[in-house]
Design an enzyme around this catalytic site. Structure first.
Site, PDB file in Angstrom:
ATOM      1  N   ARG A   1       0.814  -1.207   0.000  1.00 35.64           N
ATOM      2  CA  ARG A   1       0.000   0.000   0.000  1.00 35.64           C
ATOM      3  C   ARG A   1       0.849   1.258   0.000  1.00 35.64           C
ATOM      4  O   ARG A   1       0.302   2.357  -0.016  1.00 35.64           O
ATOM      5  CB  ARG A   1      -0.849   0.030   1.264  1.00 35.64           C
TER       6      ARG A   1
ATOM      7  N   ARG B   1     -17.844  -4.325   9.513  1.00 33.79           N
ATOM      8  CA  ARG B   1     -16.532  -3.874   9.976  1.00 33.79           C
ATOM      9  C   ARG B   1     -16.614  -2.521  10.655  1.00 33.79           C
ATOM     10  O   ARG B   1     -17.379  -1.652  10.238  1.00 33.79           O
ATOM     11  CB  ARG B   1     -15.573  -3.789   8.776  1.00 33.79           C
TER      12      ARG B   1
ATOM     13  N   ARG C   1     -10.037   6.466   4.416  1.00 32.62           N
ATOM     14  CA  ARG C   1      -9.414   5.353   3.685  1.00 32.62           C
ATOM     15  C   ARG C   1      -9.177   5.726   2.226  1.00 32.62           C
ATOM     16  O   ARG C   1      -8.151   5.377   1.640  1.00 32.62           O
ATOM     17  CB  ARG C   1     -10.294   4.100   3.783  1.00 32.62           C
TER      18      ARG C   1
HETATM   19  P1  AP5 Z   1      -8.366  -3.826   4.081  1.00 34.65           P
HETATM   20  O1  AP5 Z   1      -9.053  -4.887   4.841  1.00 34.65           O
HETATM   21  O2  AP5 Z   1      -7.377  -4.208   3.065  1.00 34.65           O
HETATM   22  O3  AP5 Z   1      -9.484  -2.873   3.492  1.00 34.65           O
HETATM   23  P2  AP5 Z   1      -9.576  -1.999   2.137  1.00 34.65           P
HETATM   24  O4  AP5 Z   1      -8.384  -1.892   1.295  1.00 34.65           O
HETATM   25  O5  AP5 Z   1     -10.162  -0.723   2.627  1.00 34.65           O
HETATM   26  O6  AP5 Z   1     -10.461  -2.803   1.227  1.00 34.65           O
HETATM   27  P3  AP5 Z   1     -11.779  -3.523   1.573  1.00 34.65           P
HETATM   28  O7  AP5 Z   1     -11.490  -4.823   2.248  1.00 34.65           O
HETATM   29  O8  AP5 Z   1     -12.686  -2.560   2.293  1.00 34.65           O
HETATM   30  O9  AP5 Z   1     -12.391  -3.727   0.130  1.00 34.65           O
HETATM   31  P4  AP5 Z   1     -12.200  -4.897  -0.934  1.00 34.65           P
HETATM   32  O10 AP5 Z   1     -11.535  -4.312  -2.124  1.00 34.65           O
HETATM   33  O11 AP5 Z   1     -11.597  -6.112  -0.327  1.00 34.65           O
HETATM   34  O12 AP5 Z   1     -13.716  -5.150  -1.300  1.00 34.65           O
HETATM   35  P5  AP5 Z   1     -14.676  -6.419  -1.011  1.00 34.65           P
HETATM   36  O13 AP5 Z   1     -14.323  -7.534  -1.913  1.00 34.65           O
HETATM   37  O14 AP5 Z   1     -14.797  -6.693   0.440  1.00 34.65           O
HETATM   38  O15 AP5 Z   1      -7.648  -2.847   5.115  1.00 34.65           O
HETATM   39  C1  AP5 Z   1      -8.303  -2.376   6.261  1.00 34.65           C
HETATM   40  C2  AP5 Z   1      -7.382  -1.501   7.077  1.00 34.65           C
HETATM   41  O16 AP5 Z   1      -6.261  -2.289   7.536  1.00 34.65           O
HETATM   42  C3  AP5 Z   1      -6.728  -0.329   6.349  1.00 34.65           C
HETATM   43  O17 AP5 Z   1      -7.561   0.809   6.340  1.00 34.65           O
HETATM   44  C4  AP5 Z   1      -5.464  -0.121   7.188  1.00 34.65           C
HETATM   45  O18 AP5 Z   1      -5.763   0.525   8.398  1.00 34.65           O
HETATM   46  C5  AP5 Z   1      -5.049  -1.531   7.500  1.00 34.65           C
HETATM   47  N1  AP5 Z   1      -4.163  -2.125   6.472  1.00 34.65           N
HETATM   48  C6  AP5 Z   1      -4.431  -3.231   5.715  1.00 34.65           C
HETATM   49  N2  AP5 Z   1      -3.387  -3.505   4.896  1.00 34.65           N
HETATM   50  C7  AP5 Z   1      -2.457  -2.547   5.131  1.00 34.65           C
HETATM   51  C8  AP5 Z   1      -1.185  -2.277   4.572  1.00 34.65           C
HETATM   52  N3  AP5 Z   1      -0.666  -3.051   3.612  1.00 34.65           N
HETATM   53  N4  AP5 Z   1      -0.510  -1.204   5.029  1.00 34.65           N
HETATM   54  C9  AP5 Z   1      -1.007  -0.422   6.009  1.00 34.65           C
HETATM   55  N5  AP5 Z   1      -2.216  -0.610   6.579  1.00 34.65           N
HETATM   56  C10 AP5 Z   1      -2.938  -1.669   6.147  1.00 34.65           C
HETATM   57  O19 AP5 Z   1     -16.071  -5.810  -1.562  1.00 34.65           O
HETATM   58  C11 AP5 Z   1     -16.718  -4.734  -0.893  1.00 34.65           C
HETATM   59  C12 AP5 Z   1     -18.245  -4.901  -1.000  1.00 34.65           C
HETATM   60  O20 AP5 Z   1     -18.645  -4.787  -2.373  1.00 34.65           O
HETATM   61  C13 AP5 Z   1     -18.770  -6.277  -0.533  1.00 34.65           C
HETATM   62  O21 AP5 Z   1     -20.007  -6.096   0.103  1.00 34.65           O
HETATM   63  C14 AP5 Z   1     -18.926  -7.080  -1.838  1.00 34.65           C
HETATM   64  O22 AP5 Z   1     -19.977  -8.047  -1.732  1.00 34.65           O
HETATM   65  C15 AP5 Z   1     -19.294  -5.976  -2.834  1.00 34.65           C
HETATM   66  N6  AP5 Z   1     -18.785  -6.238  -4.191  1.00 34.65           N
HETATM   67  C16 AP5 Z   1     -17.569  -6.738  -4.521  1.00 34.65           C
HETATM   68  N7  AP5 Z   1     -17.420  -6.814  -5.873  1.00 34.65           N
HETATM   69  C17 AP5 Z   1     -18.591  -6.319  -6.388  1.00 34.65           C
HETATM   70  C18 AP5 Z   1     -19.059  -6.133  -7.729  1.00 34.65           C
HETATM   71  N8  AP5 Z   1     -18.290  -6.458  -8.801  1.00 34.65           N
HETATM   72  N9  AP5 Z   1     -20.296  -5.611  -7.897  1.00 34.65           N
HETATM   73  C19 AP5 Z   1     -21.070  -5.267  -6.829  1.00 34.65           C
HETATM   74  N10 AP5 Z   1     -20.689  -5.445  -5.540  1.00 34.65           N
HETATM   75  C20 AP5 Z   1     -19.457  -5.953  -5.319  1.00 34.65           C
HETATM   76 MG    MG Z   2     -10.846  -6.610   1.575  1.00 35.16          MG
END
Ligand code: AP5
Ligand code: MG
Length: 217
Positions: A87, A160, A171
């Site tokens: 990241r 979450r 974020r």
């Molecule tokens: P992290 O858990 O990685 O969260 P994020 O990057 O904010 O991403 P998300 O998990 O929220 O989204 P996603 O892309 O996985 O989407 P999802 O598939 O769930 O990180 C959380 C926190 O941890 C960070 O803020 C930071 O504090 C820390 N952190 C983590 N890694 C770090 C690092 N490397 N360095 C520093 N800090 C770090 O989908 C989302 C929703 O959309 C779901 O409901 C799903 O059903 C829906 N959905 C998915 N695809 C579709 C589609 N094609 N059409 C319609 N709906 C869809």
């Molecule tokens: Mg995720």
């Protein structure tokens, strides 16, 4: 071995697509977000240190996440999906070094593009199974029976702590400021492939599968 990074803003669908790749291609999902949430839930000293930072929507320190990934890679193997890591540019450099050390290389960095309005709708409707980790959405992917996980039957469905509008703002800011420079970085290394992440889950999966077909196993 195919090793990929799923790069994209919060809600882009990284976790959703990673789970499909685990199921369909036997790959290994390495999500730093999941690892940090596990640490938080366990109440370990590190978990307690990162909890507030995560809930505010800020990035935790490079040192902590590089340490977490380093431990996983040291166990050996390959076929990794890096979900939410790297990241920062420092994390990207560290990943290159860690992969080299274990004789692995990156096959592709898949940037998933989704506009901010869709991200907000996805994040505010998301819930996951506390038992098996399956990801759902109030509108686009609800459980078949309300309150019961389709996959494992658990009724422990959770939202979450950082899936609020306020935390999402932070974020997104962190993403554009610190993570989006990786798009240029991986363009320069020749690893970047951009896919439209706005379509249906299966349509996005097909695009990612097409990228992987070009990589062999
Ligand atoms: P992290 O858990 O990685 O969260 P994020 O990057 O904010 O991403 P998300 O998990 O929220 O989204 P996603 O892309 O996985 O989407 P999802 O598939 O769930 O990180 C959380 C926190 O941890 C960070 O803020 C930071 O504090 C820390 N952190 C983590 N890694 C770090 C690092 N490397 N360095 C520093 N800090 C770090 O989908 C989302 C929703 O959309 C779901 O409901 C799903 O059903 C829906 N959905 C998915 N695809 C579709 C589609 N094609 N059409 C319609 N709906 C869809
Ligand atoms: Mg995720």
């Amino acid at each position: 071995m195919v090793n990929i990074i799923l790069l994209g803003p919060p809600g882009a669908g990284k976790g959703t697509q990673a789970r499909l790749l685990v199921e369909r291609r036997n790959m290994v999902q390495l999500s730093t977000g999941d690892m940090l949430r596990d640490a938080k839930a366990s109440g370990s000293p590190m978990g307690r240190r990162v909890a507030e930072v995560m809930d505010r929507g800020e990035l935790v320190s490079d040192e902590i996440v590089i340490g977490l990934i380093g431990e996983k890679l040291a166990a050996g193997g390959g076929g990794y999906i890096f979900d939410g890591f790297p990241r920062t540019l420092a994390q990207a450099d560290a990943l290159a070094r860690l992969l080299e050390r274990v004789g692995q290389r990156l096959s592709a960095v898949i940037e998933m593009r989704v506009d901010d309005a869709a991200l907000l709708a996805r994040i505010t409707g998301r819930y996951t199974c506390g038992n098996c980790g399956e990801v759902y959405h109030d509108v686009t992917r609800p459980t078949a029976v309300p309150g019961v996980c389709d996959v494992c039957g658990s009724t422990d469905l959770r939202r979450r702590a950082d899936d609020t509008e306020e935390s999402l703002k932070q974020r997104l800011l962190e993403y554009y400021k610190k993570t989006s420079p990786l798009v240029g970085y991986y363009y320069a290394t020749g690893d970047l492939v951009t896919v439209d992440g706005l379509g249906e889950i299966e349509a996005v999966a097909a695009k990612i599968a097409a990228v992987l077909e070009g990589q062999g196993d």
